[in-house]
Design a protein around this motif. Sequence first.
Motif, PDB file in Angstrom:
ATOM      1  N   PRO A 316      -5.223 -15.344  11.741  1.00 18.56           N
ATOM      2  CA  PRO A 316      -3.923 -15.323  12.437  1.00 18.56           C
ATOM      3  C   PRO A 316      -4.023 -15.718  13.906  1.00 18.56           C
ATOM      4  O   PRO A 316      -3.126 -16.398  14.430  1.00 18.56           O
ATOM      5  CB  PRO A 316      -3.455 -13.874  12.270  1.00 18.56           C
ATOM      6  N   ILE A 317      -5.105 -15.335  14.580  1.00 17.92           N
ATOM      7  CA  ILE A 317      -5.263 -15.692  15.989  1.00 17.92           C
ATOM      8  C   ILE A 317      -5.532 -17.184  16.131  1.00 17.92           C
ATOM      9  O   ILE A 317      -5.017 -17.837  17.046  1.00 17.92           O
ATOM     10  CB  ILE A 317      -6.390 -14.862  16.618  1.00 17.92           C
ATOM     11  N   LEU A 318      -6.332 -17.728  15.219  1.00 19.57           N
ATOM     12  CA  LEU A 318      -6.603 -19.169  15.263  1.00 19.57           C
ATOM     13  C   LEU A 318      -5.330 -19.969  15.017  1.00 19.57           C
ATOM     14  O   LEU A 318      -5.102 -21.014  15.648  1.00 19.57           O
ATOM     15  CB  LEU A 318      -7.672 -19.527  14.230  1.00 19.57           C
ATOM     16  N   LEU A 319      -4.482 -19.492  14.105  1.00 16.16           N
ATOM     17  CA  LEU A 319      -3.216 -20.186  13.845  1.00 16.16           C
ATOM     18  C   LEU A 319      -2.292 -20.101  15.059  1.00 16.16           C
ATOM     19  O   LEU A 319      -1.583 -21.070  15.382  1.00 16.16           O
ATOM     20  CB  LEU A 319      -2.540 -19.594  12.607  1.00 16.16           C
ATOM     21  N   LYS A 320      -2.284 -18.958  15.726  1.00 15.35           N
ATOM     22  CA  LYS A 320      -1.429 -18.806  16.899  1.00 15.35           C
ATOM     23  C   LYS A 320      -1.894 -19.728  18.022  1.00 15.35           C
ATOM     24  O   LYS A 320      -1.068 -20.411  18.666  1.00 15.35           O
ATOM     25  CB  LYS A 320      -1.458 -17.343  17.366  1.00 15.35           C
ATOM     26  N   THR A 321      -3.198 -19.763  18.273  1.00 17.26           N
ATOM     27  CA  THR A 321      -3.703 -20.646  19.326  1.00 17.26           C
ATOM     28  C   THR A 321      -3.496 -22.110  18.953  1.00 17.26           C
ATOM     29  O   THR A 321      -3.240 -22.949  19.834  1.00 17.26           O
ATOM     30  CB  THR A 321      -5.190 -20.373  19.576  1.00 17.26           C
ATOM     31  N   LEU A 322      -3.600 -22.435  17.671  1.00 18.26           N
ATOM     32  CA  LEU A 322      -3.339 -23.808  17.241  1.00 18.26           C
ATOM     33  C   LEU A 322      -1.888 -24.194  17.518  1.00 18.26           C
ATOM     34  O   LEU A 322      -1.600 -25.321  17.959  1.00 18.26           O
ATOM     35  CB  LEU A 322      -3.662 -23.964  15.757  1.00 18.26           C
ATOM     36  N   PRO A 365      -4.977 -18.443  -8.802  1.00 19.37           N
ATOM     37  CA  PRO A 365      -5.445 -18.575 -10.180  1.00 19.37           C
ATOM     38  C   PRO A 365      -4.837 -19.751 -10.924  1.00 19.37           C
ATOM     39  O   PRO A 365      -5.431 -20.243 -11.887  1.00 19.37           O
ATOM     40  CB  PRO A 365      -5.026 -17.231 -10.812  1.00 19.37           C
ATOM     41  N   THR A 366      -3.674 -20.207 -10.505  1.00 16.36           N
ATOM     42  CA  THR A 366      -3.023 -21.315 -11.208  1.00 16.36           C
ATOM     43  C   THR A 366      -3.217 -22.653 -10.510  1.00 16.36           C
ATOM     44  O   THR A 366      -2.756 -23.671 -11.023  1.00 16.36           O
ATOM     45  CB  THR A 366      -1.511 -21.036 -11.348  1.00 16.36           C
ATOM     46  N   GLY A 367      -3.885 -22.689  -9.365  1.00 12.95           N
ATOM     47  CA  GLY A 367      -4.124 -23.956  -8.698  1.00 12.95           C
ATOM     48  C   GLY A 367      -3.999 -23.854  -7.193  1.00 12.95           C
ATOM     49  O   GLY A 367      -3.868 -22.758  -6.623  1.00 12.95           O
ATOM     50  N   LEU A 368      -4.019 -25.015  -6.531  1.00 17.10           N
ATOM     51  CA  LEU A 368      -3.980 -25.088  -5.078  1.00 17.10           C
ATOM     52  C   LEU A 368      -2.549 -25.289  -4.587  1.00 17.10           C
ATOM     53  O   LEU A 368      -1.845 -26.185  -5.058  1.00 17.10           O
ATOM     54  CB  LEU A 368      -4.862 -26.242  -4.588  1.00 17.10           C
ATOM     55  N   TYR A 369      -2.133 -24.458  -3.629  1.00 18.22           N
ATOM     56  CA  TYR A 369      -0.810 -24.567  -3.022  1.00 18.22           C
ATOM     57  C   TYR A 369      -0.966 -24.603  -1.504  1.00 18.22           C
ATOM     58  O   TYR A 369      -1.974 -24.154  -0.950  1.00 18.22           O
ATOM     59  CB  TYR A 369       0.078 -23.383  -3.417  1.00 18.22           C
ATOM     60  N   THR A 370       0.069 -25.139  -0.843  1.00 18.40           N
ATOM     61  CA  THR A 370       0.067 -25.194   0.625  1.00 18.40           C
ATOM     62  C   THR A 370       1.393 -24.652   1.158  1.00 18.40           C
ATOM     63  O   THR A 370       2.263 -25.417   1.592  1.00 18.40           O
ATOM     64  CB  THR A 370      -0.158 -26.637   1.127  1.00 18.40           C
ATOM     65  N   PRO A 371       1.575 -23.335   1.159  1.00 18.53           N
ATOM     66  CA  PRO A 371       2.787 -22.766   1.756  1.00 18.53           C
ATOM     67  C   PRO A 371       2.805 -23.004   3.262  1.00 18.53           C
ATOM     68  O   PRO A 371       1.769 -23.298   3.879  1.00 18.53           O
ATOM     69  CB  PRO A 371       2.683 -21.275   1.416  1.00 18.53           C
ATOM     70  N   THR A 372       3.981 -22.877   3.863  1.00 16.12           N
ATOM     71  CA  THR A 372       4.173 -23.246   5.263  1.00 16.12           C
ATOM     72  C   THR A 372       4.557 -22.040   6.103  1.00 16.12           C
ATOM     73  O   THR A 372       5.426 -21.246   5.712  1.00 16.12           O
ATOM     74  CB  THR A 372       5.269 -24.323   5.388  1.00 16.12           C
ATOM     75  N   LEU A 373       3.907 -21.910   7.250  1.00 12.44           N
ATOM     76  CA  LEU A 373       4.323 -20.954   8.271  1.00 12.44           C
ATOM     77  C   LEU A 373       5.261 -21.694   9.223  1.00 12.44           C
ATOM     78  O   LEU A 373       4.831 -22.502  10.051  1.00 12.44           O
ATOM     79  CB  LEU A 373       3.114 -20.412   9.029  1.00 12.44           C
ATOM     80  N   VAL A 374       6.549 -21.438   9.089  1.00 14.77           N
ATOM     81  CA  VAL A 374       7.557 -22.148   9.864  1.00 14.77           C
ATOM     82  C   VAL A 374       7.651 -21.536  11.256  1.00 14.77           C
ATOM     83  O   VAL A 374       7.693 -20.310  11.414  1.00 14.77           O
ATOM     84  CB  VAL A 374       8.926 -22.098   9.147  1.00 14.77           C
ATOM     85  N   GLN A 375       7.674 -22.410  12.269  1.00 18.44           N
ATOM     86  CA  GLN A 375       7.789 -21.986  13.664  1.00 18.44           C
ATOM     87  C   GLN A 375       6.736 -20.924  14.013  1.00 18.44           C
ATOM     88  O   GLN A 375       7.043 -19.844  14.512  1.00 18.44           O
ATOM     89  CB  GLN A 375       9.200 -21.467  13.956  1.00 18.44           C
ATOM     90  N   ILE A 384       2.278 -13.166  12.102  1.00 19.57           N
ATOM     91  CA  ILE A 384       1.587 -14.221  11.358  1.00 19.57           C
ATOM     92  C   ILE A 384       0.640 -13.606  10.334  1.00 19.57           C
ATOM     93  O   ILE A 384       0.559 -14.062   9.188  1.00 19.57           O
ATOM     94  CB  ILE A 384       0.824 -15.136  12.337  1.00 19.57           C
ATOM     95  N   ALA A 385      -0.072 -12.554  10.730  1.00 22.77           N
ATOM     96  CA  ALA A 385      -0.962 -11.877   9.786  1.00 22.77           C
ATOM     97  C   ALA A 385      -0.181 -11.291   8.620  1.00 22.77           C
ATOM     98  O   ALA A 385      -0.630 -11.331   7.468  1.00 22.77           O
ATOM     99  CB  ALA A 385      -1.741 -10.776  10.502  1.00 22.77           C
TER     100      ALA A 385
END
Length: 505
Positions: A316-322, A365-375, A384-385
Amino acid sequence: MLSRLLRRPDTIRRAYFHSSAAFWATHKVVHKFKLADIGEGITECEIIKWSVAQSATIQAFDPLCEVQSDKASVEITSPYDGVVKELLVQEGEVAKVGAGLCLIEVEEEDTGSQVPQTTSQHAPVRNEQATNAIPPHAEHSAPKAETSRRPHPLDPELTSSAGSSATADPVLALPSVRHYARQNGVDLVQLAPGSGKGGRIEKRDVDAFLVRSSEPQAQTVKAGEDTVVELSRTRYGMWKAMVKSLEIPHFGYSTSFDITALHNLLPILNAHIPPHYLASPPKTASTAVDPFSIFPAATRPEIPTEHRYNRLTYLPILLKTLSKAMLEWPLFRSSITPVTESTASSKPTLTIRPHADINVALSTPTGLYTPTLVQADTQPIYAIASSIQALAHRGRQIPCGLTPADMPRRGGTITVSNVGAIGAGEYASPVLVPGGGVAIVALGRAKWVWDVDGERGEKGGERRLKLGVSWSADHRVVEGAELAAFVECWRGYVAAPERLIAEGA
């Protein structure tokens, strides 16, 4: 008659007294239940809450305790039916993987292999004679297990006897799951890897296998013949996305971040997690003065259970700094504008967003997904955590519980893959797919190293915590120099997380 027998003591002992093994006797055994490896290379966990008390009677699959690692909280269930004799680790303490958590007293049946000693001095002789009476081949009647390869999950013979339990390969599963599988006659080797973290086989995997086994098979797989296996919907979607990724010219860039300061800051942040985010009630200290005596406290937002946690991680900290670095670089807040009929003949354009939308790669378990953290730039680290915890919870469901709200159509402009949570790799070569933004970054495993290039290099160096980061950018819109400069901007926030305080993040 009696007088003759009394004068022959050896005869009366051999003819009228004998000993037999207690095949059906039971005895109580105390088992030390140890903390198993819950995946992701985790070496220790904090005991958040015990669900049982000392001297409590429990059954298999009853909740024992909840532990918290650097990645997630996990509920551990009992593998035995018995009585909890002692809790070896208290709440709030940290236990190493392989260390004992509690002692459980279990009633077990005697197998008859140990025969109680008798008071007669001739009884051992009779027992030896009885042992010698067993046919010599009886000791070797049990067939020796044959070693065979561990079947792949896509192996068409997965449900056949090819992947028998005779394999010597290890299977990652809790003792309670092993016991449940034995009761139902399920070979855990046929289910590996499971849907749990690190390929751990869960109880739901056994239940799913039983359901599949009860369904009529459309075709019988013959040994030695090839069989066509249809990809699942999610895997087919990944297939098409990877094929389209070949249209994107990738530019790769790898480096390492010094996250020692972030590591030192983490205990402070963990000690002050807002109570409404905590999975377990906080230990409130009594105070003589009520801070809300003049005005009631503001109502805290209600946080669902699956959004709560007990410990922050680096992610969560890495995402915030990013997200802070993305605000300084509009190029990395942009996405290629979709082509419409009116713009088909015109030049490509970029759509720059006012906020940082970040995709998070999630293996389910069903595959790869890429959900989004908006704003993500507008959210505090604790929020974020909480969002990551909720996405991981929904992704573990079978079928997948992620909703369209979690994966908006336009997605994010940068994708983050935390591959270091799975293995010990430091670097990777991530693949950028169309619609996945302009760049993707893979986070490796953080490792302590002896750094001789830092400020104390002239004095022999010092021990620092380094994190490997690997980037791939769309070279059609991102220049190599721009990517390198952006990564250095991000590095500035990671190396000095105190900047977030001054900027009001």
